[in-house]
Structure formats: C-alpha cells, structure tokens
Design a protein around this motif. Structure first.
Motif, PDB file in Angstrom:
ATOM      1  N   SER A 420       6.847   9.485  13.564  1.00 43.85           N
ATOM      2  CA  SER A 420       5.384   9.450  13.630  1.00 43.85           C
ATOM      3  C   SER A 420       4.803   9.650  12.240  1.00 43.85           C
ATOM      4  O   SER A 420       5.087  10.656  11.574  1.00 43.85           O
ATOM      5  N   LEU A 421       3.999   8.685  11.812  1.00 44.64           N
ATOM      6  CA  LEU A 421       3.236   8.775  10.566  1.00 44.64           C
ATOM      7  C   LEU A 421       1.769   8.562  10.925  1.00 44.64           C
ATOM      8  O   LEU A 421       1.356   7.440  11.231  1.00 44.64           O
ATOM      9  N   THR A 422       0.998   9.628  10.890  1.00 43.40           N
ATOM     10  CA  THR A 422      -0.404   9.565  11.291  1.00 43.40           C
ATOM     11  C   THR A 422      -1.293   9.534  10.050  1.00 43.40           C
ATOM     12  O   THR A 422      -1.142  10.369   9.152  1.00 43.40           O
ATOM     13  N   VAL A 424      -1.821   7.013   7.460  1.00 46.44           N
ATOM     14  CA  VAL A 424      -1.085   6.671   6.231  1.00 46.44           C
ATOM     15  C   VAL A 424      -1.680   5.381   5.664  1.00 46.44           C
ATOM     16  O   VAL A 424      -1.118   4.294   5.840  1.00 46.44           O
ATOM     17  N   ALA A 427       0.738   3.187   3.388  1.00 38.33           N
ATOM     18  CA  ALA A 427       2.020   2.670   3.881  1.00 38.33           C
ATOM     19  C   ALA A 427       1.956   1.149   3.980  1.00 38.33           C
ATOM     20  O   ALA A 427       1.026   0.590   4.566  1.00 38.33           O
ATOM     21  N   VAL A 431       7.775   0.012   4.335  1.00 35.48           N
ATOM     22  CA  VAL A 431       8.103   1.001   5.362  1.00 35.48           C
ATOM     23  C   VAL A 431       8.590   0.295   6.625  1.00 35.48           C
ATOM     24  O   VAL A 431       9.574   0.717   7.258  1.00 35.48           O
ATOM     25  N   ARG A 446       5.105   5.724  15.868  1.00 37.56           N
ATOM     26  CA  ARG A 446       3.658   5.827  15.635  1.00 37.56           C
ATOM     27  C   ARG A 446       3.376   5.630  14.149  1.00 37.56           C
ATOM     28  O   ARG A 446       3.885   6.375  13.303  1.00 37.56           O
ATOM     29  N   ILE A 447       2.567   4.636  13.841  1.00 39.81           N
ATOM     30  CA  ILE A 447       2.060   4.401  12.486  1.00 39.81           C
ATOM     31  C   ILE A 447       0.583   4.061  12.633  1.00 39.81           C
ATOM     32  O   ILE A 447       0.238   3.028  13.214  1.00 39.81           O
ATOM     33  N   THR A 448      -0.291   4.908  12.127  1.00 37.74           N
ATOM     34  CA  THR A 448      -1.719   4.723  12.359  1.00 37.74           C
ATOM     35  C   THR A 448      -2.485   4.627  11.042  1.00 37.74           C
ATOM     36  O   THR A 448      -2.095   5.210  10.030  1.00 37.74           O
ATOM     37  N   SER A 450      -3.034   2.307   8.829  1.00 40.70           N
ATOM     38  CA  SER A 450      -2.524   1.668   7.617  1.00 40.70           C
ATOM     39  C   SER A 450      -3.474   0.546   7.214  1.00 40.70           C
ATOM     40  O   SER A 450      -3.868  -0.278   8.042  1.00 40.70           O
ATOM     41  N   LEU A 475       0.038   1.917  17.277  1.00 38.72           N
ATOM     42  CA  LEU A 475      -0.311   1.243  16.023  1.00 38.72           C
ATOM     43  C   LEU A 475      -1.826   1.182  15.846  1.00 38.72           C
ATOM     44  O   LEU A 475      -2.358   0.220  15.292  1.00 38.72           O
ATOM     45  N   CYS A 478      -4.402  -0.045  12.594  1.00 40.15           N
ATOM     46  CA  CYS A 478      -3.702  -0.798  11.554  1.00 40.15           C
ATOM     47  C   CYS A 478      -4.438  -2.130  11.426  1.00 40.15           C
ATOM     48  O   CYS A 478      -4.141  -3.098  12.138  1.00 40.15           O
TER      49      CYS A 478
END
Length: 603
Positions: A420-422, A424, A427, A431, A446-448, A450, A475, A478
């Motif tokens: 999980s990367l909240t 970012v 990024a 990545v 979780r990648i939010t 970006s 996501l 993003c």
C-alpha cells in the motif's frame, strides 16, 4: 440703555459662576448635607407616627462624609408616601369594571378583594422590558426582559432568582410523558440510512440484537463472560461508536485472561487507565488502540517493566511518545513482534527507528506507518533490510520518490502479499514495472493519487503478470491533474481505458473490492466493454466508481448484471446516473432522491 441689559446680565452670571467655583469643595459639601437634613426633617414632621410604628433614626452626616440620608420607611420597607399612593390606587381599582368582572369570573368572597385588586395593580404597574426594577427576593437592581419571571408576590425576579424559582416550580409540576417510541422494524430515517451504509440489511441476527441490547444497558453489565473474540470486537466497536468506552466500562474488556484487546476510541481513556490495562491483562498478546494521546513515555516505561510478550502492536495518535521510548520498546519486544502498525506519530518515529526495527525484529511480517512527518526516503530504503515482511503500508508527509520504492520491491517484493502506497504523487511507471518484475504473491494492492503514472504503465503491469489475480485493488485518484486543461489528457496520464481493461482481464475473476474513484479518463466505451453481457465477475462485492463522469444508467445496470454478488456500488459525482433499478440486496450510494443519497434495492 436697553442694548446694555444683555451684556450686563451675562457679566452678572459669569460673576456668580466664578463665585461658586471659588468656593471650596468642603463648603459645597456642607451645604449639600444641610439640604439633606432639612428635607429629612420636613418629611418627618409631615408624617404622623402611628402607634407601634418604629421611628426611623436619621444619622447625622459628619463633615466630609458623602453618605445619603435614608428615606423614612414603614415596617415592610415601603415608603409611607408611596404606600398611601398605592392604597388610593387600589381603592380606585376596586371601583372599576375590570375589578368587578375579574371578581365575578373568579367567584371569590369579599375577603379576597384585596388580593384581586393588588394583582391588577401589579399588572398595570409592572415595568416594561428594558426598564430597571428591583428583584422581589434579593432586592437587587436588574434590567427587565420579556423573559423575566414573576415572583410569588407579583413582582419580577432577576435572572438567578428566576432560574431558582423556575426549577422549584418545575419540580412541583408532574413530569411530562416520554415521547412514544416507534414500534416499526426500521426506526428513524437516520438510523435506517446508517444501517444500510453498515451493510446491515434485512432481519438482525440474535447475536446482533444481544450486542445492541448490551450497549443500551451498559451500566447494568458486570462482565462479558466467555463470549467469542469476534463478538467482543463487535461490542467494542459499538461502544466506541457511541462514545461509551471510558474508565467505568473499560474493565468489561480488560480481564486477567485477556489476550486480544481492541480500543477503537480511546479519547476518554486516561493515563491511569492505560497503566491499569497492562497491570491487569498479564497475558496480553495483541494490543490495538486508536486516539491514544495519553499514551506517553510514562506509560511506555510501565509497559517495558511488565513481563508481557506482544505479537501485535497497533497504536494510533500517540504523538507524545519520544523516539527514545520507541527504540526501547522495539528492542524489548522486537523478538516476539510480528505486526507493528503506527499512525499519527507526527515528528517522531523517523529513519533511525526503521533501522532499529530491521535489527531487532527478525519475525516481523506486517509493518504499517501512516501520517508520519519524520520518515523520509532514507527510512523507506531501510525497509529493504527487513526480509521477513509480508505486508507493507506507507503514507508519509514527505513525498516518496520512485528511487526509494523500487529497491524495496526488488528486495522483499517476492513474498509481499499486501502493498500500500497512499498519496504518492511522484510515483511513476518505474514503480509499476518493479511490481511487475518482482511481486508474485500480491493479494492486495493500493496506489493512490499518483500524478505521473500513465495508462501504458498500468496496462503493462497487468499484461502477462505472473502474480495471481488480486482480491483488493485501490487505484483512486490516479489521474491527470492540470489547472489549465483538466480534461485534455493527450499523454494518457493516470488510469485510462487500456489499463482498466487490462486489470479486469487479469484480476476480474477473483477481484472482491475495486476502487477507481476519480479516474475520470476511463471512457464509457471501456466500462461497457468490461461489463458487457458476456462478462462475469462472481467475486466482486464492492465497486467504487465515483466521479467517473462517463458512467450512465446503462453502465450501472450492466454492472448489476455482470456482478451477481455485488453488495455496494458508489456513484457519487456520476451526473449521468439518474434513474436505475437497483436489485434486491444491493446498495447504490450517491444518487440523490427523496430518501437520501443511499438506495437499497427491493426489485
């Protein structure tokens, strides 16, 4: 000579004024005292003394004293002259038509004539709002308002006395009946909407009814007995939601044999209560507490002095704990620690703390650091030295660079199950490429927020990815962000059509939760293709597509058809969704109607 009269008069007035000014203050004061004494003597001579009346004594003012002479009063404190005027007025009132009418309506005897006449007198002579009056009880001067309370003798009362009299009168009156409770199964509208959002649809189970009854009668409960862990956790959640968790109710959850303790709202828990937890629960293995601002260095010192081996430690809001105490705790408990989750530590828990974790926690599997203001890229790179990690979550105040993330994925990505990367914004596609090359066991991703990742990067991530299908994918936001041309996305920044199609082709069969909130560059054609009549996503339960502007009634209907087990769909900001039929047991959130923003299906 006539024109000279006016100047001479003015000259005489100025002379008299100068004479008055030239008199000393002592002489002026003496003359004022003499006038007061003369007025008092005249009043005493003009008032005949009745037998039995007390004769007032006028104290002679000494030279230099400015004390007022007191007026001559009768026994009840009312001046005699004023009393005579009141008697004359009351006598006139007894002869008036209003008096006779009120006496006739009341049907009283002649003995009560004085009371009726005095009541009419008080009504006519009551001061108006804004005027000054003396309180009937304490005789203090106060300003009359429309809310001034009448005293027992017809006068008005000041605010403090009025409140006291109002309380006494309220106590004498019979209590009002409690409002009738609704007997229906739904209850009020707000409670019904809350139940829907909590997923509580249909008839409540017996366990749920028992838990809610306990929450309503918490003061009568002595202990929770041998309830299962999941029911105790449910009770703790309800207590926290209703702000019932305090020093009096905390012993229900803290017993000598307690191994798992979850405190979801510790705002009312004091420092002494925290010390009592670790004093009583000697077998505690898993500790979870939120809003723990009282968890300070002194509490940590006491925890370190106890013979407790914690396997899971979850602490939120303890922003007063120093770095030294964090290091001491990790060094003491690191050997047995498997899960370590820290939230809202502000300017504590930095890069050196991550190094301490890497050295002292050989068995740690879960690490989550969120809302941290001290951890930087150097600390993120240090996470690569923790090979036992299976679950990693980061949300830092300092923006994480791709150069700090990719070494971590290269080192521990092979075994990661959740990543999980909240928030970012920096990024990028590197990545995503590192995820594609190194991760083989991910279940949750979780990648939010970006602002750099592209649609091509997402498509490449999910195309021929050797990782099994994801269960949870987030996501949100993003997307392409531009103040000049917010809708013109020539470079396909963010999650767009190809990336959305690729992720559904890769993980759609096992996906349970999908969040593409505010991924506004996904077109309606992509949604229609993904949720076509031949598509089937049997595991999908929750879908978040708010602020995806191309979503229409037809697309939402296609989602209901392609996802037979769907439970909740959020469509906030989807202005083209107006009137869609919701199947039974499904919740559609975000379409305004007469019932609110939540629609429960009954078809």
């Amino acid at each position: 000579m006539a024109p000279m009269v006016l100047p001479m008069a003015k000259t005489r007035m100025r002379t008299n004024r100068l004479v008055e000014i030239s008199q000393g203050p002592r002489q002026i004061r003496d003359e004022a005292d003499q006038r007061r004494q003369a007025a008092a003597a005249q009043s005493e001579d003009s008032t005949p003394a009745a037998p039995g009346d007390s004769t007032p004594v006028e104290a002679e003012s000494s030279r230099g004293s400015r004390q007022r002479s007191r007026a001559v009063t009768s026994e009840n404190g009312v001046p005699d002259k004023k009393k005579k005027e009141q008697a004359k007025t009351i006598a006139k009132i007894k002869e008036s038509k209003a008096f006779k009418k009120r006496k006739r309506d009341a049907g009283v005897d002649s003995d009560d004539d004085d009371d009726i006449a005095r009541a009419i007198f008080n009504e006519r002579h009551a001061p108006l709002p804004g005027q000054m009056d003396n309180c009937e009880i304490c005789t203090k001067r106060f300003t009359v308002t429309p809310y001034s309370v009448a005293g027992p003798n017809g006068g008005l009362l000041c605010a403090p006395c009025g409140r006291q009299i109002a309380k006494e009168r309220q106590g004498m009156q019979p209590k009002k009946k409690a409002p009738r409770k609704q007997t229906g199964g739904i209850g009020s509208r707000r409670a019904h909407q809350s139940r829907i959002l909590d997923g509580d649809i249909g008839t409540k189970s017996l366990a749920t009814l028992c838990v809610q009854t306990l929450a309503k009668n918490v003061d009568l409960a002595d202990s929770l007995g041998d309830l299962p862990t999941h029911l105790i956790d449910k009770i703790a959640r309800i207590f926290s939601k209703r702000r019932l968790l305090r020093a009096e109710t905390l012993p229900l959850f803290v017993q000598p044999n307690t191994e798992v303790l979850h405190i979801y709202d510790g705002a009312k828990i004091s420092e002494q209560d925290l010390l009592g937890i670790f004093q009583v629960a000697t077998k505690l293995r898993r500790f979870k507490a939120r809003y723990m601002v009282q968890f300070k260095d002194e509490v940590m010192d006491y925890v370190l002095s106890r013979d407790i081996k914690l396997e899971s430690f979850y602490l939120s809001g303890a922003n007063l704990l120093s770095d030294e105490k964090w290091h001491e705790f990790i060094e003491a408990q690191g050997a047995s620690l498997k899960a370590f989750q820290v939230y809202y530590t502000d300017k504590h828990f930095g890069d050196d703390t991550v190094d301490v974790i890497a050295k002292n926690c050989p068995s740690i599997e879960r690490l989550k650091i969120e809302h941290n203001q001290k951890l930087t890229d150097e600390g993120v790179k240090g996470i690569a030295n923790i090979p036992s990690l299976l679950h990693l979550g980061l949300q830092l105040q300092h923006s994480i660079s791709p150069e700090a993330i990719t070494p971590v994925l290269s080192s521990i990505g092979q075994k990661l199950e959740t990543f999980s990367l909240t928030i970012v914004p920096k990024a990028d596609d590197s990545v995503l490429q590192s995820l594609h090359d190194n991760c083989r066991s991910l279940v949750k991703l979780r990648i939010t927020e970006s602002e750099v990742m592209t649609d091509a990067g997402f498509a490449k991530l999910f195309t021929n990815w050797e990782n099994p299908p994801l269960r949870i994918l987030d996501l949100q936001k993003c997307r392409y962000v531009s103040a000049q041309q917010p809708r013109h996305n020539a470079h396909k920044v963010g999650l767009c059509d190809e990336g959305f199609k690729a992720l559904m082709a890769h993980s759609g069969a096992k996906l349970r939760d999908l969040n593409v909130h505010a991924c506004r560059n996904i077109t309606g054609e992509a949604f229609e293709e993904v949720f076509s009549k031949d598509a089937l996503y049997p595991e999908l339960r929750h879908l978040e597509i708010s602020f995806c502007e191309e979503v229409t009634d037809f697309i939402v209907g296609s989602i209901f058809r392609s996802c037979p087990n769907i439970k909740e769909v959020n469509v906030f900001g989807c202005m083209k969704v107006r009137d869609v039929r919701v199947p039974r047991g499904v919740i559609l959130v975000g379409v305004p109607n007469a019932q609110g923003m939540v629609t429960e299906g009954f078809d």
